[in-house]
Design an enzyme around this catalytic site. Structure first.
Site, short mmCIF file in Angstrom:
data_model
loop_
_atom_site.label_atom_id
_atom_site.label_comp_id
_atom_site.label_asym_id
_atom_site.label_seq_id
_atom_site.Cartn_x
_atom_site.Cartn_y
_atom_site.Cartn_z
CE LYS A 132 -3.89 -2.43 1.86
NZ LYS A 132 -4.54 -3.03 3.01
CD GLN B 23 -3.82 -4.88 6.09
OE1 GLN B 23 -3.57 -3.90 5.42
NE2 GLN B 23 -4.50 -5.90 5.62
CG ASP C 170 -10.42 -0.80 4.10
OD1 ASP C 170 -10.11 -1.11 2.93
OD2 ASP C 170 -9.77 -1.15 5.10
#
Ligand code: NDP
Length: 283
Positions: A53, A97, A120
């Site tokens: 990322k 995460q 997200d």
């Protein structure tokens, strides 16, 4: 012989577009889109994702911050970091995460991230917006699947779409996005009766169950589009999808390989969401 949908090439094309838009955005507004990634503990797979990322952020010209916290981090410490990032004007997207170590509550974190920075798209506010078709962010993997279909010239309208898997991050939002494009959508799961029969009805089959090589040629209609979201490790360490490529490919019209299909699109869609968040911040 199916056409192979090249997720790497499509992903590279979209990243190039994001890079150009980022340059334009930075020239107009004097700052770059910023993404903060939080990782707690030392899960090796998560560490790889976080590294990828950051690399993607560099590639498209974003500002990025990575917070690598020890496994002993408390819920209060994690919540305080999220609060700090929510208030930080240089940060437009926050990603924590998952999975988190057992003693931490993922839901608390999802609910705490400002929905405007929820790149997200896991916050119930954004999930609700997706449901009614009025959204800024789409969850990255299903959005990646839609981009693959669109850029391969595959029209969803009126097609029989079968999504196998009903998780909150893949199956459910995937079904909703296909429905928004006027597909006739069936969602299957582990309790579905005669799964093979339902799959054989699909013009577009999205396999997202996490079982290596589960979908075989006899489950596929001649000429179907087959999208393999699965990412499974074989005993020899090789990555494989949910679809048995050898028997399905001869029957499909289009198919995504694993690796090199849906996988590369997920991070690209995260970049897309971060750019959207930055643009929304100056509206
Ligand atoms: P989950 O484990 O959360 O969900 C799996 C789903 O599959 C469940 O709904 C389950 O049904 C269903 N399922 C399991 N076994 C069967 C079966 N035999 N028949 C029918 N349905 C079944 O997984 P995720 O949704 O998070 O991920 C799915 C796959 O996609 C995994 O391989 C994952 O690694 C991959 N993935 C890939 C990404 C990418 O970037 N390419 C990103 C995210 C995930 P039930 O609800 O009844 O238990």
């Amino acid at each position: 012989m199916a056409k192979i949908i090249d997720g790497k090439a499509i992903s590279a094309q979209i990243r190039e577009e994001i890079k150009k838009e980022t340059e334009q955005f930075a020239a107009e507004h004097g700052f770059r889109p910023g993404l903060a990634v939080i990782i707690v503990g030392e899960d090796p797979a998560s560490q790889v994702y976080v590294r990828n990322k950051r690399r993607a952020c560099d590639e498209v010209g974003f500002y990025s911050e990575a917070y690598e916290l020890p496994a002993s981090t408390t819920q209060d410490e994690l919540n305080s970091l999220v609060d700090k990032l929510n208030a930080d004007k240089a940060i437009h997207g926050i990603l924590c995460q998952l999975p988190l170590p057992r003693h931490l509550d993922e839901n608390q974190v999802i609910l705490r991230i400002d929905p405007k920075k929820d790149v997200d798209a896991f916050h119930p506010y954004n999930v609700g917006k997706i449901m009614i078709g009025d959204y800024s962010f789409l969850p990255c993997t299903p959005a990646g699947v839609m981009a693959l279909l669109e850029r391969s010239g595959i029209d969803v309208c009126g097609k029989e779409c079968v999504v196998v898997g009903r998780s909150n991050i893949v199956g459910k939002p995937q079904a909703m996005l296909l429905l928004h494009k006027s597909g006739t959508v069936t969602v299957c799961h582990s309790k579905t009766r005669d799964l093979a029969e339902v799959c054989r009805r699909a013009d577009i089959l999205v396999a997202a169950i996490g079982k290596a090589d589960f979908f075989t040629g006899d489950m596929i209609k001649e000429g179907a589009v087959v999208i393999d979201v699965g990412m499974n490790r074989r005993a020899d360490g090789k990555l494989t999808g949910d679809v048995d490529f050898a028997t399905v490919e001869p029957k499909a019209s289009y198919i995504t390989p694993v690796p090199g299909g849906v996988g590369p699109m997920t991070i690209t869609m995260l970049m897309q969401n971060t750019l959207t968040a930055a643009k929304d911040s100056v509206k």
